[in-house]
Design a protein around this motif. Structure first.
Motif, short mmCIF file in Angstrom:
data_model
loop_
_atom_site.label_atom_id
_atom_site.label_comp_id
_atom_site.label_asym_id
_atom_site.label_seq_id
_atom_site.Cartn_x
_atom_site.Cartn_y
_atom_site.Cartn_z
N ASP A 65 49.21 31.86 29.97
CA ASP A 65 47.98 31.00 30.27
C ASP A 65 47.16 31.35 31.56
O ASP A 65 46.04 30.76 31.47
N LEU A 66 47.58 32.22 32.33
CA LEU A 66 46.80 32.48 33.29
C LEU A 66 45.97 33.53 33.08
O LEU A 66 45.18 34.01 34.11
N SER B 226 61.68 35.92 42.11
CA SER B 226 61.43 34.27 42.61
C SER B 226 60.19 33.91 42.11
O SER B 226 59.24 35.00 42.24
N GLY B 227 59.94 32.93 41.36
CA GLY B 227 58.63 32.37 41.35
C GLY B 227 58.01 32.95 39.82
O GLY B 227 57.03 32.58 39.38
N VAL B 228 58.92 33.48 38.94
CA VAL B 228 58.51 33.96 37.74
C VAL B 228 58.56 32.91 36.51
O VAL B 228 57.96 33.13 35.71
N GLY B 229 59.35 31.91 36.76
CA GLY B 229 59.40 30.97 35.92
C GLY B 229 60.88 30.64 35.42
O GLY B 229 60.71 30.14 34.25
N LYS B 230 61.69 31.42 35.99
CA LYS B 230 63.21 30.96 35.30
C LYS B 230 63.54 29.57 35.23
O LYS B 230 63.91 29.14 34.05
N SER B 231 63.57 28.82 36.37
CA SER B 231 63.72 27.53 36.29
C SER B 231 63.11 26.66 34.93
O SER B 231 63.69 25.98 34.40
N SER B 232 61.80 27.09 35.11
CA SER B 232 60.88 26.30 34.26
C SER B 232 61.42 26.58 32.64
O SER B 232 61.61 25.64 32.01
N ARG C 269 70.03 34.73 40.80
CA ARG C 269 68.86 34.78 41.57
C ARG C 269 68.68 36.29 42.41
O ARG C 269 67.58 36.56 42.76
N LYS D 15 53.75 33.08 32.03
CA LYS D 15 52.29 32.68 32.43
C LYS D 15 51.29 33.17 31.95
O LYS D 15 50.17 33.54 32.39
N SER E 93 54.38 31.14 27.66
CA SER E 93 53.76 30.16 28.82
C SER E 93 54.51 29.00 29.03
O SER E 93 54.84 28.34 28.05
N ASN E 94 55.05 28.76 30.12
CA ASN E 94 56.00 27.47 30.29
C ASN E 94 55.17 26.38 30.40
O ASN E 94 55.67 25.19 30.37
N GLU E 95 53.80 26.75 30.67
CA GLU E 95 52.89 25.46 30.77
C GLU E 95 52.57 24.82 29.34
O GLU E 95 52.82 23.90 29.11
P1 GDP Z 1 61.73 30.74 39.24
O1 GDP Z 1 61.54 30.68 40.91
O2 GDP Z 1 61.88 31.77 38.53
O3 GDP Z 1 62.80 29.49 38.93
O4 GDP Z 1 60.27 30.12 39.03
P2 GDP Z 1 59.78 28.62 38.76
O5 GDP Z 1 60.28 27.96 37.07
O6 GDP Z 1 60.37 27.59 39.72
O7 GDP Z 1 58.24 28.72 38.85
C1 GDP Z 1 57.59 29.16 39.90
C2 GDP Z 1 56.14 28.23 39.70
O8 GDP Z 1 55.60 28.80 38.83
C3 GDP Z 1 56.02 26.97 39.38
O9 GDP Z 1 55.19 26.12 40.22
C4 GDP Z 1 55.83 26.61 38.05
O10 GDP Z 1 55.40 25.46 37.59
C5 GDP Z 1 54.99 27.74 37.91
N1 GDP Z 1 55.27 28.37 36.42
C6 GDP Z 1 56.34 28.76 35.62
N2 GDP Z 1 55.99 29.17 34.43
C7 GDP Z 1 54.73 29.11 34.32
C8 GDP Z 1 53.75 29.44 33.19
O11 GDP Z 1 54.11 29.86 32.41
N3 GDP Z 1 52.24 29.02 33.53
C9 GDP Z 1 52.11 28.54 34.65
N4 GDP Z 1 50.86 28.52 34.70
N5 GDP Z 1 52.77 28.36 35.62
C10 GDP Z 1 54.04 28.48 35.64
#
Ligand code: GDP
Ligand code: ZN
Length: 356
Positions: free
Chosen positions: A151-152, A204-210, A258, A149, A178-180
């Motif tokens: 980009d944030l 959770s939410g750190v961007g693993k799935s992305s 996870r 992230k 940045s996954n974005e």
């Molecule tokens: P997981 O729980 O680790 O699998 O995380 P997700 O891949 O599901 O991402 C959680 C949320 O963060 C989602 O809404 C993604 O779109 C968002 N997200 C993931 N990576 C990034 C990133 O690099 N930049 C931004 N701005 N959002 C991201």
């Protein structure tokens, strides 16, 4: 596809010969669900079960195959195979089995590298990174820190945080992505080695799935088709937990992963490093090990009860794991001895009641 493309190498070949599995077909477990497995070989993918023998001799959870395992199997027809042996594992990521105290549940086997993911914006916590590092060290898996992230936050803040991490955590790659915007992806993809197995750790939410989706490109979306020209592969609808990426790396992404570290991150252990490093600024010696030194502010704080005893022991354990991982076998033996002595000293003090 060759078996090496799935991560097979001399280590496992040696184990195969040692275990007299000369004629058996070797495959890798790519998914597991309730003692049913999907095993991938150069010929395709097979649904598999373990032999009765293996089942009867399995005393513990770790005697069962896990995702990432190399197994010897007999293929009976296009869609069915029997696993009769598990090759010794190079590394194991496990966690406390749910509802079974003291039993470990293997989440993944034969992982070479773990991406420790953390979002750089909110929730950035270096203790948690270190906690995941200790999981890596005790699992014999190499950590790679991936900050997501990017980009944030503004670039200068990002730089600052990266510097801070590099200063505190030495010798471990730190990648920012940045996954974005896909910024940083090139560097990340560059450090992924062909034939090596990776997994992702992080809250959770750190961007693993992305990340997994982005790295695997179409492969995650693609429904499984008959995967081989011989037609031996079978259409299996279950979700793959081990993927061969376009650049040749192998990614394990399964639900159990996870949960790894979740317990540890909330039981207070995550605070340990912070506290210790806060006190250690006042230690007399710059390279204080906080075990027996005169003028050690950490030991002082411990005596005053400002640092919790079990937290301190946890710290020592973590340091030990880290040191173990980083040193050669020979050095290990020496260090173990010294460390044993340190612990003895420490406990002697304890008995004398110098600490609360
Ligand atoms: P997981 O729980 O680790 O699998 O995380 P997700 O891949 O599901 O991402 C959680 C949320 O963060 C989602 O809404 C993604 O779109 C968002 N997200 C993931 N990576 C990034 C990133 O690099 N930049 C931004 N701005 N959002 C991201
Ligand atoms: Zn000290």
């Amino acid at each position: 596809m060759k078996i090496e493309d799935l991560g097979y190498n001399e280590f496992f070949e040696k184990r195969r010969i040692e275990n007299k599995l000369g004629d058996a077909e070797i495959g890798r477990v790519v998914a597991e669900h309730k003692e049913r497995y999907i095993v991938k070989t150069p010929d395709g993918e097979f649904e598999a079960e373990i032999t009765g023998n293996l089942r009867f001799s399995a005393a513990r959870r770790e005697d069962y195959p896990a995702v990432g395992d190399w197994v010897a199997l007999n293929v009976y027809d296009a869609d069915f195979a029997i696993i009769h042996a598990i090759l010794p594992r190079l590394s194991v990521i496990s966690r406390q089995a749910v509802g079974k105290f003291g039993e470990q549940q293997i989440i993944a086997a034969n992982v070479d590298y773990a991406f420790i993911l953390q979002a750089i914006d909110r929730d950035f916590n270096i203790n948690r990174i270190e906690r995941y590092m200790t999981i890596c060290y005790s699992s014999k898996v190499n950590p790679i820190i991936v900050l997501t992230k990017t980009d944030l936050i503004p670039p200068d803040q990002l730089q600052e945080k990266v510097e801070y991490i590099r200063q505190r955590i030495k010798n471990i790659p730190v990648v920012t992505i940045s996954n974005e915007t896909k910024e940083g992806y090139e560097s990340l993809i560059n450090i992924i080695e062909k034939g090596k197995t990776y997994c992702m750790l992080g809250s959770s939410g750190v961007g693993k799935s992305s990340l997994a989706n982005n790295l695997s490109g179409k492969s995650l979306m693609k429904t499984d088709t008959i995967s081989d020209s011989t037609g031996k592969g079978r259409h299996v609808t279950s979700h793959r937990e081990l993927l061969v990426l376009d650049n040749g790396g192998i990614l394990i992404d399964n639900p159990g992963m996870r949960e790894v570290g979740v317990v540890d991150a909330t039981d207070g252990a995550a605070q340990v490093f912070d506290e210790i490093s806060k006190f250690s600024m006042n230690c007399k010696f710059h390279d204080c090990t906080h075990t027996s030194e005169i003028g050690c502010a950490v030991l002082e704080a411990l005596e005053k009860g400002e640092i919790n005893n079990s937290a301190y022991e946890n710290y020592l354990k973590i340091v030990k794991e880290k040191a173990f991982f980083e040193t050669s076998v020979l050095e290990k033996k020496k260090k173990d001895k010294i460390f044993g002595r340190m612990l003895k000293e420490y406990h002697k003090k304890d008995i004398k009641g110098t600490r609360s």
